[in-house]
Scaffold this motif. Structure first.
Motif, PDB file in Angstrom:
ATOM      1  N   MET A  35       0.858  -1.186   0.000  1.00 41.54           N
ATOM      2  CA  MET A  35       0.000   0.000   0.000  1.00 41.54           C
ATOM      3  C   MET A  35       0.892   1.234   0.000  1.00 41.54           C
ATOM      4  O   MET A  35       1.745   1.391   0.881  1.00 41.54           O
ATOM      5  CB  MET A  35      -0.940   0.024   1.214  1.00 41.54           C
ATOM      6  CG  MET A  35      -1.909   1.190   1.169  1.00 41.54           C
ATOM      7  SD  MET A  35      -3.251   1.096   2.375  1.00 41.54           S
ATOM      8  CE  MET A  35      -2.386   1.402   3.892  1.00 41.54           C
ATOM      9  N   SER A  36       0.695   2.084  -0.996  1.00 42.79           N
ATOM     10  CA  SER A  36       1.576   3.228  -1.206  1.00 42.79           C
ATOM     11  C   SER A  36       0.781   4.516  -1.280  1.00 42.79           C
ATOM     12  O   SER A  36      -0.441   4.513  -1.434  1.00 42.79           O
ATOM     13  CB  SER A  36       2.355   3.060  -2.524  1.00 42.79           C
ATOM     14  OG  SER A  36       2.939   1.792  -2.622  1.00 42.79           O
ATOM     15  N   ASP A  45       2.458  -5.145   3.977  1.00 41.49           N
ATOM     16  CA  ASP A  45       1.704  -6.342   4.378  1.00 41.49           C
ATOM     17  C   ASP A  45       0.236  -5.980   4.596  1.00 41.49           C
ATOM     18  O   ASP A  45      -0.284  -6.124   5.703  1.00 41.49           O
ATOM     19  CB  ASP A  45       2.318  -6.938   5.643  1.00 41.49           C
ATOM     20  CG  ASP A  45       1.765  -8.327   5.947  1.00 41.49           C
ATOM     21  OD1 ASP A  45       1.294  -9.000   5.011  1.00 41.49           O
ATOM     22  OD2 ASP A  45       1.795  -8.726   7.128  1.00 41.49           O
ATOM     23  N   TYR A  46      -0.428  -5.505   3.559  1.00 36.75           N
ATOM     24  CA  TYR A  46      -1.824  -5.083   3.651  1.00 36.75           C
ATOM     25  C   TYR A  46      -2.670  -5.941   2.716  1.00 36.75           C
ATOM     26  O   TYR A  46      -2.447  -5.963   1.509  1.00 36.75           O
ATOM     27  CB  TYR A  46      -1.945  -3.606   3.269  1.00 36.75           C
ATOM     28  CG  TYR A  46      -3.356  -3.067   3.367  1.00 36.75           C
ATOM     29  CD1 TYR A  46      -3.860  -2.608   4.568  1.00 36.75           C
ATOM     30  CD2 TYR A  46      -4.184  -3.035   2.249  1.00 36.75           C
ATOM     31  CE1 TYR A  46      -5.157  -2.125   4.665  1.00 36.75           C
ATOM     32  CE2 TYR A  46      -5.471  -2.550   2.332  1.00 36.75           C
ATOM     33  CZ  TYR A  46      -5.955  -2.096   3.538  1.00 36.75           C
ATOM     34  OH  TYR A  46      -7.236  -1.620   3.635  1.00 36.75           O
ATOM     35  N   SER A  47      -3.645  -6.655   3.274  1.00 37.52           N
ATOM     36  CA  SER A  47      -4.494  -7.521   2.458  1.00 37.52           C
ATOM     37  C   SER A  47      -5.585  -6.705   1.776  1.00 37.52           C
ATOM     38  O   SER A  47      -6.285  -5.915   2.408  1.00 37.52           O
ATOM     39  CB  SER A  47      -5.139  -8.602   3.333  1.00 37.52           C
ATOM     40  OG  SER A  47      -6.040  -9.386   2.555  1.00 37.52           O
ATOM     41  N   LYS A  48      -5.743  -6.913   0.469  1.00 35.01           N
ATOM     42  CA  LYS A  48      -6.775  -6.231  -0.311  1.00 35.01           C
ATOM     43  C   LYS A  48      -7.965  -7.146  -0.609  1.00 35.01           C
ATOM     44  O   LYS A  48      -8.873  -6.764  -1.351  1.00 35.01           O
ATOM     45  CB  LYS A  48      -6.185  -5.711  -1.624  1.00 35.01           C
ATOM     46  CG  LYS A  48      -5.056  -4.711  -1.431  1.00 35.01           C
ATOM     47  CD  LYS A  48      -4.505  -4.239  -2.772  1.00 35.01           C
ATOM     48  CE  LYS A  48      -3.392  -3.226  -2.568  1.00 35.01           C
ATOM     49  NZ  LYS A  48      -2.150  -3.834  -2.097  1.00 35.01           N
ATOM     50  N   SER A  60     -10.103  -5.289  -3.794  1.00 36.63           N
ATOM     51  CA  SER A  60     -10.266  -3.873  -4.108  1.00 36.63           C
ATOM     52  C   SER A  60      -8.935  -3.150  -4.131  1.00 36.63           C
ATOM     53  O   SER A  60      -8.089  -3.352  -3.262  1.00 36.63           O
ATOM     54  CB  SER A  60     -11.167  -3.198  -3.067  1.00 36.63           C
ATOM     55  OG  SER A  60     -12.377  -3.889  -2.890  1.00 36.63           O
ATOM     56  N   SER A  61      -8.789  -2.274  -5.119  1.00 40.14           N
ATOM     57  CA  SER A  61      -7.654  -1.355  -5.161  1.00 40.14           C
ATOM     58  C   SER A  61      -8.201   0.060  -5.243  1.00 40.14           C
ATOM     59  O   SER A  61      -9.403   0.266  -5.401  1.00 40.14           O
ATOM     60  CB  SER A  61      -6.757  -1.659  -6.364  1.00 40.14           C
ATOM     61  OG  SER A  61      -7.483  -1.455  -7.558  1.00 40.14           O
ATOM     62  N   LYS A 202       4.516  -8.774  -1.743  1.00 38.68           N
ATOM     63  CA  LYS A 202       4.038 -10.147  -1.543  1.00 38.68           C
ATOM     64  C   LYS A 202       2.725 -10.329  -2.287  1.00 38.68           C
ATOM     65  O   LYS A 202       1.940  -9.388  -2.414  1.00 38.68           O
ATOM     66  CB  LYS A 202       3.869 -10.435  -0.052  1.00 38.68           C
ATOM     67  CG  LYS A 202       3.635 -11.909   0.276  1.00 38.68           C
ATOM     68  CD  LYS A 202       3.853 -12.194   1.761  1.00 38.68           C
ATOM     69  CE  LYS A 202       2.863 -11.490   2.648  1.00 38.68           C
ATOM     70  NZ  LYS A 202       3.006 -11.848   4.068  1.00 38.68           N
ATOM     71  N   LEU A 203       2.497 -11.528  -2.773  1.00 36.97           N
ATOM     72  CA  LEU A 203       1.259 -11.855  -3.480  1.00 36.97           C
ATOM     73  C   LEU A 203       0.400 -12.753  -2.600  1.00 36.97           C
ATOM     74  O   LEU A 203       0.854 -13.802  -2.138  1.00 36.97           O
ATOM     75  CB  LEU A 203       1.584 -12.560  -4.798  1.00 36.97           C
ATOM     76  CG  LEU A 203       0.406 -13.067  -5.628  1.00 36.97           C
ATOM     77  CD1 LEU A 203      -0.499 -11.920  -6.057  1.00 36.97           C
ATOM     78  CD2 LEU A 203       0.903 -13.831  -6.848  1.00 36.97           C
ATOM     79  N   GLU A 204      -0.847 -12.326  -2.364  1.00 41.92           N
ATOM     80  CA  GLU A 204      -1.819 -13.128  -1.619  1.00 41.92           C
ATOM     81  C   GLU A 204      -2.807 -13.741  -2.610  1.00 41.92           C
ATOM     82  O   GLU A 204      -3.426 -13.023  -3.389  1.00 41.92           O
ATOM     83  CB  GLU A 204      -2.563 -12.258  -0.607  1.00 41.92           C
ATOM     84  CG  GLU A 204      -3.611 -13.030   0.202  1.00 41.92           C
ATOM     85  CD  GLU A 204      -4.412 -12.136   1.137  1.00 41.92           C
ATOM     86  OE1 GLU A 204      -5.046 -12.668   2.053  1.00 41.92           O
ATOM     87  OE2 GLU A 204      -4.395 -10.907   0.939  1.00 41.92           O
ATOM     88  N   ILE A 205      -2.940 -15.046  -2.590  1.00 40.90           N
ATOM     89  CA  ILE A 205      -3.844 -15.772  -3.494  1.00 40.90           C
ATOM     90  C   ILE A 205      -4.865 -16.516  -2.656  1.00 40.90           C
ATOM     91  O   ILE A 205      -4.499 -17.251  -1.730  1.00 40.90           O
ATOM     92  CB  ILE A 205      -3.072 -16.776  -4.382  1.00 40.90           C
ATOM     93  CG1 ILE A 205      -1.925 -16.087  -5.123  1.00 40.90           C
ATOM     94  CG2 ILE A 205      -4.014 -17.448  -5.381  1.00 40.90           C
ATOM     95  CD1 ILE A 205      -0.987 -17.050  -5.825  1.00 40.90           C
TER      96      ILE A 205
END
Length: 223
Positions: A35-36, A45-48, A60-61, A202-205
């Motif tokens: 998150m920038s 380390d922010y889950s979207k 969501s972005s 990091k990629l969350e799947i």
């Protein structure tokens, strides 16, 4: 001498990229965890990805304060629905609810770009993609966010969704297996991270299938 005046800016853009792919018996949704704002990284380390129901997820972005507000509104409306109907909302119903919620705020919109994934009435995977004011479409795959323009051409080339103008209408689900879809998601994120400074870390799947929901993680560039 010009008069200096404070200017209120209600929006920010926090970057990030979301991708969703629907198969015959599964859904895959993925997002990076960066998150920038501007050239600053606020957190790595922010889950979207947000769980709306047992078989319905939203990624969501955009402006993450608006994303959180939207998540709270949808959660409250879904809770009311469960009390009134004694069951969870289906994914197509949740898709319509999200569209109506976004459209209701169209004159001061939630600055969010969403993909919704789940299963339709036939038990097939489905992806709904949105703009900021509630216009949505059911598709086989989609990407939203700062890296979407880099990722969508690759998905178009690899997955070849049928034209919505074809008659009779063809099924939008992708022909890939679950494992192949996960590999495609990892590849497109690895590529987008090379060119998009707002995607990375990091990629969350999250995978939805008949067995339930599971999460996987993969490392991305951190610079």
């Amino acid at each position: 001498m010009t008069k200096q005046q404070a200017r209120f800016e209600p929006y920010d853009f926090n970057g990030g990229t979301c991708v969703a792919i629907a198969g015959a018996d599964y859904c895959v949704v993925a997002a990076d965890t960066r998150m920038s704002t501007g050239y600053n990284i606020l957190t790595r380390d922010y889950s979207k990805i947000y769980k709306l129901a047992d078989k319905c997820l939203m990624a969501s972005s955009g402006f993450q304060a608006d994303v959180r507000a939207l998540q709270k509104v949808l959660g409250a409306k879904h809770l009311i629905y469960q009390h009134q109907h004694n069951k969870q909302m289906s994914c197509p119903a949740m898709a319509r609810l999200l569209s109506n919620t976004l459209y209701y705020k169209r004159f001061f919109p939630y600055y969010t770009f969403n993909v919704l994934v789940g299963f339709d009435e036939e038990g097939k995977g489905c992806v709904y993609t949105y703009d900021a004011v509630g216009s949505y479409e059911k598709v086989g795959y989609s990407a939203q966010g700062s890296g979407a323009k880099l990722i969508m051409p690759v998905l178009d080339n690899q997955l070849k969704s049928p034209s919505p103008l074809l008659l009779p209408a063809q099924d939008a689900v992708t022909p890939l297996s679950e494992a192949e879809a996960i590999d495609v998601v990892k590849d497109v994120f690895a590529s987008a991270t090379e060119r998009d400074i707002y995607t990375g870390d990091k990629l969350e799947i999250v995978i939805l299938n008949a067995d339930g929901m599971r999460r996987e993680y993969a490392e991305l560039r951190k610079d």
